[in-house]
Structures are given as C-alpha cells and as structure tokens.
Write a protein that holds these residues in place. Structure first.
Motif, PDB file in Angstrom:
ATOM      1  N   GLY A  37      72.507 -13.054  73.206  1.00 26.56           N
ATOM      2  CA  GLY A  37      72.996 -13.038  74.885  1.00 26.56           C
ATOM      3  C   GLY A  37      74.349 -13.773  73.851  1.00 26.56           C
ATOM      4  O   GLY A  37      75.211 -14.195  74.844  1.00 26.56           O
ATOM      5  N   VAL A  38      74.765 -13.791  72.268  1.00 30.20           N
ATOM      6  CA  VAL A  38      76.124 -13.905  72.800  1.00 30.20           C
ATOM      7  C   VAL A  38      76.090 -12.669  71.661  1.00 30.20           C
ATOM      8  O   VAL A  38      75.832 -11.960  71.095  1.00 30.20           O
ATOM      9  N   SER A  39      77.985 -12.706  71.573  1.00 27.87           N
ATOM     10  CA  SER A  39      78.270 -11.114  71.404  1.00 27.87           C
ATOM     11  C   SER A  39      79.201 -11.341  70.085  1.00 27.87           C
ATOM     12  O   SER A  39      79.031 -12.485  69.000  1.00 27.87           O
ATOM     13  N   PRO A  40      78.345  -9.701  69.174  1.00 32.56           N
ATOM     14  CA  PRO A  40      79.119  -9.981  68.016  1.00 32.56           C
ATOM     15  C   PRO A  40      80.563 -10.244  67.623  1.00 32.56           C
ATOM     16  O   PRO A  40      80.882  -9.896  68.479  1.00 32.56           O
ATOM     17  N   ILE A  41      80.075 -11.067  66.444  1.00 29.11           N
ATOM     18  CA  ILE A  41      82.036 -11.048  65.855  1.00 29.11           C
ATOM     19  C   ILE A  41      81.808 -10.721  64.580  1.00 29.11           C
ATOM     20  O   ILE A  41      81.668 -11.188  63.909  1.00 29.11           O
ATOM     21  N   LEU A  42      83.366  -9.943  64.604  1.00 27.40           N
ATOM     22  CA  LEU A  42      84.028  -9.115  62.950  1.00 27.40           C
ATOM     23  C   LEU A  42      85.082 -10.032  63.041  1.00 27.40           C
ATOM     24  O   LEU A  42      85.923  -9.964  63.924  1.00 27.40           O
ATOM     25  N   ALA A  43      85.805 -10.499  61.516  1.00 34.62           N
ATOM     26  CA  ALA A  43      86.729 -10.761  60.922  1.00 34.62           C
ATOM     27  C   ALA A  43      87.256  -9.823  60.259  1.00 34.62           C
ATOM     28  O   ALA A  43      86.165  -9.375  59.037  1.00 34.62           O
ATOM     29  N   SER A  44      88.319  -9.555  60.232  1.00 32.73           N
ATOM     30  CA  SER A  44      88.760  -8.654  59.523  1.00 32.73           C
ATOM     31  C   SER A  44      90.373  -8.921  58.882  1.00 32.73           C
ATOM     32  O   SER A  44      91.179  -9.711  59.486  1.00 32.73           O
ATOM     33  N   CYS A  45      90.814  -8.679  57.316  1.00 34.09           N
ATOM     34  CA  CYS A  45      91.354  -8.599  56.949  1.00 34.09           C
ATOM     35  C   CYS A  45      92.769  -8.187  56.028  1.00 34.09           C
ATOM     36  O   CYS A  45      91.945  -6.938  55.535  1.00 34.09           O
ATOM     37  N   SER A  46      93.753  -8.182  55.676  1.00 34.78           N
ATOM     38  CA  SER A  46      94.866  -6.939  55.599  1.00 34.78           C
ATOM     39  C   SER A  46      96.048  -6.892  55.107  1.00 34.78           C
ATOM     40  O   SER A  46      96.392  -8.296  54.981  1.00 34.78           O
ATOM     41  N   GLY A  47      96.481  -6.025  54.364  1.00 39.02           N
ATOM     42  CA  GLY A  47      97.546  -5.908  53.968  1.00 39.02           C
ATOM     43  C   GLY A  47      99.214  -6.756  54.740  1.00 39.02           C
ATOM     44  O   GLY A  47     100.034  -7.039  53.669  1.00 39.02           O
ATOM     45  N   SER A  58      79.885  -8.196  76.612  1.00 37.09           N
ATOM     46  CA  SER A  58      78.491  -7.599  76.617  1.00 37.09           C
ATOM     47  C   SER A  58      78.831  -7.195  77.953  1.00 37.09           C
ATOM     48  O   SER A  58      77.598  -6.281  77.891  1.00 37.09           O
ATOM     49  N   LEU A  59      79.949  -7.237  78.864  1.00 38.01           N
ATOM     50  CA  LEU A  59      79.850  -6.101  79.810  1.00 38.01           C
ATOM     51  C   LEU A  59      79.959  -4.953  79.242  1.00 38.01           C
ATOM     52  O   LEU A  59      79.384  -3.483  79.697  1.00 38.01           O
ATOM     53  N   SER A  60      81.178  -4.683  78.963  1.00 36.33           N
ATOM     54  CA  SER A  60      81.983  -3.313  78.788  1.00 36.33           C
ATOM     55  C   SER A  60      81.383  -2.144  77.627  1.00 36.33           C
ATOM     56  O   SER A  60      81.054  -0.853  76.997  1.00 36.33           O
TER      57      SER A  60
END
Lengths: 352, 157
Positions: A37-47, A58-60
């Motif tokens: 019931g909790v949406s996956p979360i991802l962090a990304s880091c960049s130049g 969760s809907l779309s």
C-alpha cells in the motif's frame, strides 16, 4: 526454480527523464519500496549537482519526479543512500561534503552537512541498524560517522590504508563490518574487534588473493551476508565468500576467500553490480548493457560457478553507472542510471 | 608555476600537407558518412601543446596513424607520444584530446586515450588516470584545469 530454464526478459517499464547531466547512482527507499500500500520510492543523483526523488503512483502505476534536492551540493552528487528506516537520505558529492536529508514525504530538508574529506566524496553507506554511516573519498580515506541525537553527526573514525582513491564503501548487511573498494585494485575489510569503535583493516583482498587487477568500482552482498560480488575495470566480476556463522559467533574474524571469477562477459569497465534477494546478480557496464547472472545448478569441485542469464544490449544510450534491484519481495524490479542522463525502471519477467 | 619548461627544445616536424576532402557527390545525402581516421585526426591535430606555441601535430605528439577508429562499433583509441619521457604535461595533453573528442564526436563514441607504449616513465599510471571517467569528470569540474584545457584547444570557428 531454475531461472535458466525460464524464458526471461528484461522489460523496460519506464524511462525517467529530468536530470540534465549524467546520472551516477540510484537508491531504492528500503521501507516504501516494500510495504504494502505504499508506493516505491527511488532516489537518483547526478553530475547536474542534484538529487531527484521519484515515486510510482499507486493509481496510474507511472513514475514521476516528486522533488528535486538542489540546494546543498555545488558539484556532482556521486552517490546516495537511504538510512534503514527510510527516514534519511545521505548524499555524497564531489564538493567534498556529504549531505543528510530528512524525508518529510513530499519535502526533504537538509539537516546536516558532513565535512572533513579533503576532496571528492565518492560513496556513502549506512550500517544495518542506522547507527553509523561511512563515506570514502579520492583522499584515500574512509570515514565512519556516528549518528547522535538532535541531527548531530560525529566523526567516529578516519581509516587510512588504501593507497589510492576509494570508490565505494558498503556495510555488511547484518554485521558492523565495513568494506571499501579502490582505484588501488583492492577491497579492504574494516572491523572493530572489541566493538569499541576502534576499526582496523582486518583484511585486504588484492591480486595475491585472486583479487582484481584494476580499479574495483563496486561491492554488493547477498541477503544472507555470506557472499559478495565485486566488479572492476579489469572486466571481471568476482564472487567471494566467508564463514558467516563463525563471524557471527563473535569469536574471531572469518576471512573472505575468492570463490569464482566471471570473465569473458564484459569488454568495457563494469561500474556496478548488485545481488538480489533471490540471488540474481545484475551488472551495469561501459558498453551500455545490463547483464544478469545466476549460480549454476551443476556442482563443481572447484566451487560455485555462474551463468549468464541474459544480456540487455543498448539498455541505455551510454555507459550504465548504477544498477539496483528493488528491495520489494517478488516484483523483480530493477533501476538503472546512465551517462545518457536517464534513469530506467525495468522488470524481469517471463516472455509472453 | 614551473620555472623552466620541461622540454625546452622540442622537435618541430615539417607540416604534413592537408588533404582536401573530396566532395562526395556520389553519396546519398541522407546517409551519414562513416567517421574515419582522418576526420578524427582533424579534430585533434590543432590542439596546442600546453607548453609551446606548437600544435600536437607539429610536435608529432599525435599523427594520423595514432588514431584507431571503428565507426561501426563507435570506438576510437588515440595513442599519443609525449615529447619527453618524463613529461608531466602528459595528463593535460591526454585530457585535452579527450575533451576535444567528447565535444566533436557523436555521444555514442567510446573513447580510449593512451600514451605510446614505452614513451613515458609512468605509462600504466598515466593510462589508468586518463581512462577513469570519474577522475576525468572531477578534473573537469576544476576551473583552473578547465581553463588550461580551453587554452590548448583550437578556438571554435
């Protein structure tokens, strides 16, 4: 379940655009990516000096960028790591600092900036309990920080020993043993025998122990913590193992030994390797491809051997810098980051 | 700053005549021409040596043959020969060649830079540094180094 027998493919679920420079690393939030019931979360880091937080609706079912962390770092953010509680995000930057951000859901606040390294910070890792973090740098040192109350962080140790740039640090998944890998071609193991905070280098895995012959870029452990995979500029992946029971009994240090070398599969530097909960090893390399490996079912006198499960050519339009399996059970989701500025979400699925 | 030049008296070679590219009117204008050795050499021949008012071509630091290209596989390797065995400018030269190619070639290209075998005292260390993209990226965030590189690169026409 023999994965080699199933007809599997890596399906691209979505391409996450937004960063304006190469993306160096991705990190799944350990809590939100698993709980029902909790949406996956991802962090990304960049130049581009920012960190982006992506969430799946969760809907779309589609991923969008929830927030951009763009205030603290003035240079490339090279890597990021969530604390085990998912409440904090640490970010390692070429500007020499490590940012600590508090996760307020739709907002993040930079609550502390760890200073001390002499130049670029390459990697940051939290221990299993979240009581400590480790950072490493081109200054050849590894720092251990203690998490105190009131958003305070204390430097607990400065570990020297590597003779060159340290590329990554990774705490063991269950024990307070720290691993680091370097441009000096070695992997070092750091342990505090008396648990008094005095860490020593208890092992160095170099060429004489069947180690790598060029820069080691990354380390990843299996769920049990008795095996690890390392990847290198020498174009190989190496599998190492230890007697985890002996180590956990606390009697003495159980050394890591080389189990297997996967060579002949890569022809450009391998930047990242990650070991999934169900024992699939993924690699991301400088030839724009993602490869998956599994242990061979056939027993060998010489120890375990691994087979290529599948290779995804042109996974990205440029080097793949980071590959990470989602910690969630059963969904076999994978995130990748590339020099092409994209983050991609993949699913390992049976061919229809 | 270095008080004396590392190589006070470099050998300056007679310039090779530039071959004019023939107008390929026979080729279909929509098909991109494969990138060849000469095209890549053209990108790097006019890079200035960091210490002298001469180009890398003048000093034979790079030659047409020092470029190995495989356009189909988007791969290029440039082997350069520093003028002196202990040349500490070798890292700068290598960086200049890489930057020029990154700016000039399509992003699909994998670029390897190395010193000619036997031409430098710390050959392996140098090659390793020139091909570690994280080190290169960090170096290119250093404004002083970027300025130095920009001074060596031919100005955009």
């Amino acid at each position: 379940m023999d994965l080699m027998e199933k007809n599997l493919e890596l399906v691209e679920i979505q391409k996450l655009e937004g960063h304006t420079d190469r993306v160096w690393s991705v990190a799944w939030n350990p809590v939100s990516s698993q709980a029902d019931g909790v949406s996956p979360i991802l962090a990304s880091c960049s130049g581009d000096s920012t960190v982006r937080i992506w969430e799946q609706s969760s809907l779309s079912r589609s991923w969008t960028c929830k927030t951009v962390l763009d205030e603290t770092h003035t240079r490339t953010v090279r890597s990021c790591a969530w604390s085990p509680s998912g409440q904090l995000l640490a970010t390692a930057s070429f500007d020499g600092t490590t940012g600590i951000w508090k996760n307020y859901g739709s907002e993040f606040d930079c609550i502390s900036t760890l200073e001390g390294h002499e130049n670029e910070v390459k990697s940051v890792s939290w221990n299993a309990s979240g009581s400590h973090l480790a950072t490493c740098s081109r200054d050849k040192s590894v720092w251990i920080w203690e998490v105190l109350e009131g958003n305070e962080y204390d430097c607990a140790a400065v570990l020297t020993g590597h003779t060159q740039d340290v590329k990554m640090v990774q705490w063991h998944p269950t024990m307070d043993v720290l691993f680091s890998c370097s441009y000096d071609n070695t992997i070092k193991v750091w342990w505090s025998e008396d648990d008094d905070g005095e860490y020593q280098c208890v092992q160095t895995l170099g060429e004489s122990n069947n180690g790598h012959s060029s820069t080691v870029w990354s380390i990843s452990f299996n769920a049990a913590g008795d095996k690890m995979v390392t990847c290198s500029d020498d174009l190989t992946l190496k599998i190492w193992g230890t007697d985890i029971a002996r180590m956990q009994s606390g009697e003495d240090y159980a050394p890591w030994i080389h189990l297997c070398t996967l060579s002949g599969y890569h022809d450009r530097t391998i930047y990242s390797a990650h070991w999934s909960r169900d024992d699939i090893i993924v690699s991301g390399a400088g030839d724009n491809a993602i490869r998956l490996f599994v242990e061979s079912k056939h027993d060998s006198v010489d120890g375990p051997s691994y087979n290529l499960l599948l290779k995804k050519n042109k996974a990205h339009e440029n080097d793949v810098n980071s590959v990470q399996w989602s910690p969630g059970e059963g969904n076999r989701l994978l995130a990748s980051a590339s020099d092409d500025g994209m983050v991609k979400i993949w699913q390992l699925a049976t061919k229809q | 700053m270095v008080t004396g030049l590392i190589n006070e008296n470099p050998i300056i070679y007679p310039k090779k005549e530039r071959r004019l590219r023939t107008d390929s009117s026979t080729t279909d204008e929509f098909t991109p021409e494969p990138i060849d050795q000469l095209e890549i050499f053209d990108h790097i021949r006019d890079i200035k040596d960091p210490e002298h008012p001469n180009t890398l071509e003048d000093l034979r630091v790079v030659t047409e043959d020092s470029v190995e290209v495989d356009d189909e596989n988007s791969y290029v390797r440039v082997t350069f020969t520093p003028t002196v065995e202990h040349c500490s400018m070798a890292t700068v030269i290598g960086l200049c060649v890489r930057v020029k190619l990154l700016r000039s070639l399509p992003s699909r290209y994998k670029i390897d830079i190395r010193v000619a075998p036997g031409s430098h005292a710390t050959e392996d260390a140098l090659n390793k540094q020139l091909n570690d993209k994280e080190r290169v990226a960090a170096a290119l965030e250093n404004p002083n180094l970027v300025e130095m590189v920009d001074e060596c690169l031919p100005s955009e026409e």
